[in-house]
Design a protein around this motif. Structure first.
Motif, PDB file in Angstrom:
ATOM      1  N   ALA A 118       5.777  -8.581  -7.603  1.00 22.81           N
ATOM      2  CA  ALA A 118       6.709  -7.788  -8.406  1.00 22.81           C
ATOM      3  C   ALA A 118       6.103  -7.395  -9.751  1.00 22.81           C
ATOM      4  O   ALA A 118       6.219  -6.238 -10.176  1.00 22.81           O
ATOM      5  N   GLY A 119       5.458  -8.339 -10.417  1.00 22.96           N
ATOM      6  CA  GLY A 119       4.846  -8.026 -11.714  1.00 22.96           C
ATOM      7  C   GLY A 119       3.808  -6.922 -11.601  1.00 22.96           C
ATOM      8  O   GLY A 119       3.879  -5.924 -12.338  1.00 22.96           O
ATOM      9  N   PRO A 120       2.847  -7.041 -10.698  1.00 24.64           N
ATOM     10  CA  PRO A 120       1.878  -5.959 -10.532  1.00 24.64           C
ATOM     11  C   PRO A 120       2.512  -4.637 -10.090  1.00 24.64           C
ATOM     12  O   PRO A 120       2.054  -3.569 -10.492  1.00 24.64           O
ATOM     13  N   PHE A 121       3.575  -4.697  -9.278  1.00 28.06           N
ATOM     14  CA  PHE A 121       4.242  -3.458  -8.881  1.00 28.06           C
ATOM     15  C   PHE A 121       4.751  -2.720 -10.115  1.00 28.06           C
ATOM     16  O   PHE A 121       4.555  -1.504 -10.241  1.00 28.06           O
ATOM     17  N   ILE A 122       5.369  -3.446 -11.028  1.00 28.06           N
ATOM     18  CA  ILE A 122       5.848  -2.844 -12.277  1.00 28.06           C
ATOM     19  C   ILE A 122       4.665  -2.263 -13.059  1.00 28.06           C
ATOM     20  O   ILE A 122       4.742  -1.172 -13.607  1.00 28.06           O
ATOM     21  N   LYS A 123       3.561  -3.009 -13.097  1.00 27.26           N
ATOM     22  CA  LYS A 123       2.363  -2.557 -13.824  1.00 27.26           C
ATOM     23  C   LYS A 123       1.778  -1.291 -13.206  1.00 27.26           C
ATOM     24  O   LYS A 123       1.126  -0.509 -13.899  1.00 27.26           O
ATOM     25  N   SER A 124       1.995  -1.070 -11.921  1.00 29.81           N
ATOM     26  CA  SER A 124       1.429   0.121 -11.285  1.00 29.81           C
ATOM     27  C   SER A 124       2.014   1.401 -11.894  1.00 29.81           C
ATOM     28  O   SER A 124       1.332   2.422 -11.960  1.00 29.81           O
ATOM     29  N   PHE A 125       3.248   1.346 -12.377  1.00 32.10           N
ATOM     30  CA  PHE A 125       3.845   2.518 -13.020  1.00 32.10           C
ATOM     31  C   PHE A 125       3.202   2.787 -14.374  1.00 32.10           C
ATOM     32  O   PHE A 125       3.035   3.942 -14.765  1.00 32.10           O
ATOM     33  N   SER A 126       2.817   1.735 -15.075  1.00 33.39           N
ATOM     34  CA  SER A 126       2.093   1.914 -16.340  1.00 33.39           C
ATOM     35  C   SER A 126       0.735   2.545 -16.080  1.00 33.39           C
ATOM     36  O   SER A 126       0.284   3.407 -16.838  1.00 33.39           O
ATOM     37  N   ALA A 127       0.063   2.106 -15.010  1.00 34.00           N
ATOM     38  CA  ALA A 127      -1.233   2.703 -14.652  1.00 34.00           C
ATOM     39  C   ALA A 127      -1.054   4.185 -14.333  1.00 34.00           C
ATOM     40  O   ALA A 127      -1.869   5.013 -14.742  1.00 34.00           O
ATOM     41  N   MET A 128       0.018   4.529 -13.618  1.00 26.41           N
ATOM     42  CA  MET A 128       0.291   5.943 -13.331  1.00 26.41           C
ATOM     43  C   MET A 128       0.441   6.731 -14.625  1.00 26.41           C
ATOM     44  O   MET A 128      -0.034   7.858 -14.733  1.00 26.41           O
ATOM     45  N   GLY A 129       1.117   6.135 -15.589  1.00 28.03           N
ATOM     46  CA  GLY A 129       1.368   6.815 -16.856  1.00 28.03           C
ATOM     47  C   GLY A 129       0.111   7.074 -17.668  1.00 28.03           C
ATOM     48  O   GLY A 129       0.119   7.939 -18.545  1.00 28.03           O
ATOM     49  N   ARG A 130      -0.979   6.367 -17.377  1.00 27.54           N
ATOM     50  CA  ARG A 130      -2.239   6.595 -18.093  1.00 27.54           C
ATOM     51  C   ARG A 130      -3.059   7.743 -17.502  1.00 27.54           C
ATOM     52  O   ARG A 130      -4.074   8.119 -18.064  1.00 27.54           O
ATOM     53  N   VAL A 131      -2.608   8.290 -16.379  1.00 29.92           N
ATOM     54  CA  VAL A 131      -3.322   9.390 -15.733  1.00 29.92           C
ATOM     55  C   VAL A 131      -2.777  10.707 -16.260  1.00 29.92           C
ATOM     56  O   VAL A 131      -1.575  10.967 -16.147  1.00 29.92           O
ATOM     57  N   PRO A 132      -3.634  11.548 -16.843  1.00 27.66           N
ATOM     58  CA  PRO A 132      -3.144  12.848 -17.305  1.00 27.66           C
ATOM     59  C   PRO A 132      -2.708  13.708 -16.112  1.00 27.66           C
ATOM     60  O   PRO A 132      -3.261  13.581 -15.019  1.00 27.66           O
ATOM     61  N   ARG A 133      -1.697  14.523 -16.325  1.00 28.87           N
ATOM     62  CA  ARG A 133      -1.209  15.373 -15.237  1.00 28.87           C
ATOM     63  C   ARG A 133      -0.554  16.628 -15.800  1.00 28.87           C
ATOM     64  O   ARG A 133      -0.178  16.684 -16.953  1.00 28.87           O
ATOM     65  N   ASP A 134      -0.436  17.617 -14.900  1.00 31.39           N
ATOM     66  CA  ASP A 134       0.240  18.874 -15.280  1.00 31.39           C
ATOM     67  C   ASP A 134       1.704  18.635 -15.495  1.00 31.39           C
ATOM     68  O   ASP A 134       2.314  17.813 -14.895  1.00 31.39           O
TER      69      ASP A 134
END
Length: 134
Positions: A118-134
């Motif tokens: 569960a903890g890493p799953f939550i962290k995966s959204f933070s990792a997504m947020g560090r990726v620049p996107r259109d």
């Protein structure tokens, strides 16, 4: 900047995942292996996937029929919100129970009951947020 869930975006997401010890390191400790897809609600297939071996992303790209352990779907607006603001356990529970985050494949209940996942799953959204996107 790459479009959300494009080949370029998912490659950068894999890099962000692997560089986060609270994500890849935590999952390495439990020997986590999985193929995870991401996409939009209402579409037949997910847009992209990552293959995780021993906690680290080893492969990523456009979804083309790979067998999946997880298939996560949400609206573009909800993905954007979670990537911008992050996601906590309470907001994850609300997103799941209100149907904003769908698990087309995968056992949400088993994941949230396991703190090592569960903890890493939550962290995966933070990792997504560090990726620049259109």
């Amino acid at each position: 900047m790459p479009a959300l869930f494009s080949d370029q975006w998912v490659s950068l997401y894999g890099d962000a995942w692997n560089s986060d010890p609270e994500l890849s390191g935590a999952l390495a400790k439990i020997g986590f292996n999985s193929t995870i897809a991401y996409g939009f609600q209402g579409e037949d297939n997910p847009r992209c996937y990552i293959k995780v071996e021993g906690g680290s992303v080893t492969e990523s790209g456009a979804y083309s029929g790979q067998p999946l352990s997880w298939d996560l779907r949400a609206s573009p607006a909800d993905w954007d919100k979670w990537m911008s603001k992050g996601l906590g356990m309470m907001s994850l529970g609300i997103a799941y129970t209100t149907g904003k985050l769908k698990f087309k494949v995968g056992d949400y209940t088993a994941m949230v009951k396991n703190p090592a996942m569960a903890g890493p799953f939550i962290k995966s959204f933070s990792a997504m947020g560090r990726v620049p996107r259109d």
